[in-house]
Write a protein that holds these residues in place. Structure first.
Motif, mmCIF file in Angstrom:
data_model
loop_
_atom_site.group_PDB
_atom_site.id
_atom_site.type_symbol
_atom_site.label_atom_id
_atom_site.label_comp_id
_atom_site.label_asym_id
_atom_site.label_seq_id
_atom_site.Cartn_x
_atom_site.Cartn_y
_atom_site.Cartn_z
ATOM 1 N N VAL A 71 117.737 52.308 36.038
ATOM 2 C CA VAL A 71 118.272 52.678 37.341
ATOM 3 C C VAL A 71 118.320 51.437 38.223
ATOM 4 C CG1 VAL A 71 115.995 53.296 38.277
ATOM 5 C CG2 VAL A 71 118.073 54.295 39.266
ATOM 6 N N GLN A 72 119.386 51.321 39.010
ATOM 7 C CA GLN A 72 119.501 50.228 39.976
ATOM 8 C C GLN A 72 119.404 50.810 41.374
ATOM 9 O OE1 GLN A 72 123.216 48.282 38.822
ATOM 10 N NE2 GLN A 72 122.043 46.689 37.778
ATOM 11 N N LEU A 73 118.727 50.068 42.262
ATOM 12 C CA LEU A 73 118.434 50.568 43.589
ATOM 13 C C LEU A 73 118.989 49.627 44.651
ATOM 14 C CD1 LEU A 73 114.700 51.495 42.905
ATOM 15 C CD2 LEU A 73 116.664 53.030 42.821
ATOM 16 N N GLN A 74 119.533 50.221 45.705
ATOM 17 C CA GLN A 74 120.096 49.447 46.804
ATOM 18 C C GLN A 74 119.567 50.009 48.108
ATOM 19 O OE1 GLN A 74 122.406 46.808 46.480
ATOM 20 N NE2 GLN A 74 122.243 46.459 48.674
ATOM 21 N N ALA A 75 118.721 49.235 48.767
ATOM 22 C CA ALA A 75 118.142 49.674 50.038
ATOM 23 C C ALA A 75 118.993 49.201 51.207
ATOM 24 C CB ALA A 75 116.723 49.141 50.176
ATOM 25 N N SER A 76 119.015 49.998 52.256
ATOM 26 C CA SER A 76 119.767 49.643 53.456
ATOM 27 C C SER A 76 119.136 50.306 54.666
ATOM 28 C CB SER A 76 121.226 50.076 53.311
ATOM 29 O OG SER A 76 121.314 51.485 53.171
ATOM 30 N N GLY A 77 119.607 49.901 55.849
ATOM 31 C CA GLY A 77 119.167 50.545 57.072
ATOM 32 C C GLY A 77 118.206 49.747 57.924
ATOM 33 N N GLY A 78 117.785 48.604 57.443
ATOM 34 C CA GLY A 78 116.878 47.789 58.228
ATOM 35 C C GLY A 78 117.555 47.212 59.459
ATOM 36 N N GLY A 79 116.747 46.674 60.348
ATOM 37 C CA GLY A 79 117.289 46.075 61.554
ATOM 38 C C GLY A 79 116.205 45.769 62.545
ATOM 39 N N LEU A 80 116.634 45.473 63.768
ATOM 40 C CA LEU A 80 115.722 45.146 64.860
ATOM 41 C C LEU A 80 115.593 46.349 65.785
ATOM 42 C CD1 LEU A 80 114.079 43.083 66.555
ATOM 43 C CD2 LEU A 80 116.260 42.442 67.635
ATOM 44 N N ALA A 121 108.355 44.114 58.462
ATOM 45 C CA ALA A 121 108.214 43.730 57.052
ATOM 46 C C ALA A 121 109.564 43.900 56.359
ATOM 47 C CB ALA A 121 107.174 44.600 56.349
ATOM 48 N N VAL A 122 109.628 43.382 55.153
ATOM 49 C CA VAL A 122 110.732 43.722 54.255
ATOM 50 C C VAL A 122 110.320 44.982 53.510
ATOM 51 C CG1 VAL A 122 112.132 43.016 52.288
ATOM 52 C CG2 VAL A 122 111.449 41.325 54.022
ATOM 53 N N TYR A 123 111.166 45.986 53.560
ATOM 54 C CA TYR A 123 110.878 47.269 52.926
ATOM 55 C C TYR A 123 111.657 47.383 51.609
ATOM 56 C CZ TYR A 123 108.353 48.953 56.985
ATOM 57 O OH TYR A 123 107.414 49.121 57.982
ATOM 58 N N TYR A 124 110.935 47.793 50.577
ATOM 59 C CA TYR A 124 111.513 47.911 49.244
ATOM 60 C C TYR A 124 111.412 49.354 48.761
ATOM 61 C CZ TYR A 124 110.833 42.833 49.074
ATOM 62 O OH TYR A 124 110.854 41.485 49.334
ATOM 63 N N CYS A 125 112.468 49.836 48.129
ATOM 64 C CA CYS A 125 112.362 51.108 47.433
ATOM 65 C C CYS A 125 112.134 50.826 45.952
ATOM 66 C CB CYS A 125 113.593 51.977 47.637
ATOM 67 S SG CYS A 125 115.142 51.276 47.037
ATOM 68 N N ALA A 126 111.472 51.750 45.294
ATOM 69 C CA ALA A 126 111.104 51.553 43.899
ATOM 70 C C ALA A 126 111.141 52.873 43.154
ATOM 71 C CB ALA A 126 109.718 50.935 43.805
ATOM 72 N N ALA A 127 111.372 52.797 41.857
ATOM 73 C CA ALA A 127 111.431 53.987 41.007
ATOM 74 C C ALA A 127 110.445 53.848 39.859
ATOM 75 C CB ALA A 127 112.841 54.172 40.460
ATOM 76 N N HIS A 152 111.220 49.735 38.587
ATOM 77 C CA HIS A 152 112.539 49.391 39.105
ATOM 78 C C HIS A 152 112.445 49.201 40.606
ATOM 79 C CE1 HIS A 152 114.265 50.662 35.239
ATOM 80 N NE2 HIS A 152 113.394 51.645 35.313
ATOM 81 N N TRP A 153 113.003 48.100 41.103
ATOM 82 C CA TRP A 153 112.891 47.753 42.512
ATOM 83 C C TRP A 153 114.253 47.415 43.101
ATOM 84 C CZ3 TRP A 153 108.231 47.761 45.217
ATOM 85 C CH2 TRP A 153 107.097 47.982 44.429
ATOM 86 N N GLY A 154 114.432 47.809 44.354
ATOM 87 C CA GLY A 154 115.601 47.390 45.096
ATOM 88 C C GLY A 154 115.385 46.010 45.678
ATOM 89 N N GLN A 155 116.380 45.515 46.391
ATOM 90 C CA GLN A 155 116.345 44.135 46.877
ATOM 91 C C GLN A 155 115.597 43.977 48.199
ATOM 92 O OE1 GLN A 155 118.604 46.199 47.649
ATOM 93 N NE2 GLN A 155 119.380 45.689 49.681
ATOM 94 N N GLY A 156 115.293 45.056 48.873
ATOM 95 C CA GLY A 156 114.572 44.961 50.138
ATOM 96 C C GLY A 156 115.490 44.935 51.339
#
Length: 122
Positions: free
Chosen positions: A1-10, A91-97, A111-115
């Motif tokens: 599985v490939q993971l793509q994290a999004s939604g970060g910001g200030l 922090a940098v947030y990572y999703c994982a499976a 399995h880890w996303g890119q953060g």
């Protein structure tokens, strides 16, 4: 599985942010999912995890009551709703499976996303 994290910001302290992690592949529902974070100069740490069905979740004490993890197996996504954010949540947030269901251990996730970077200003 490939993971793509999004939604970060200030965001300002006290504010909210929602992170999303999109998975590819046909077996998403067989994975327990987790969110981890890594602040500058610190080790990666557990934030939240959810079971394959979504029925069970676990949280780090530091985020309990403020963060909520959820998943949508039909859409192959896992989300992290973060409320009442604090500067120490930066922090940098990572999703994982992983296959173990709900686990707080990094080693159980293969399995880890890119953060995605979350910055909370005071």
């Amino acid at each position: 599985v490939q993971l793509q994290a999004s939604g970060g910001g200030l965001v300002q302290a006290g504010g909210s942010l929602s992170l999303s992690c999109a998975a590819s592949g046909r077996t998403f529902s067989s994975y327990g999912m987790g969110w981890f974070r890594q602040a500058p100069g610190k080790e990666r740490e557990f934030v939240a995890a959810i079971s394959q069905s979504g029925a069970t979740a676990a949280y780090a004490d530091s985020v309990k009551g403020r963060f909520t993890i959820s998943r949508d197996n039909a859409k192959k996504t896992v989300s992290l709703q973060m409320n009442s954010l604090k500067p120490e949540d930066t922090a940098v947030y990572y999703c994982a499976a992983g296959y173990l269901g709900v686990s707080i251990l990094l080693s159980q996730y293969g399995h880890w996303g890119q953060g995605t970077l979350v910055t909370v200003s005071s």
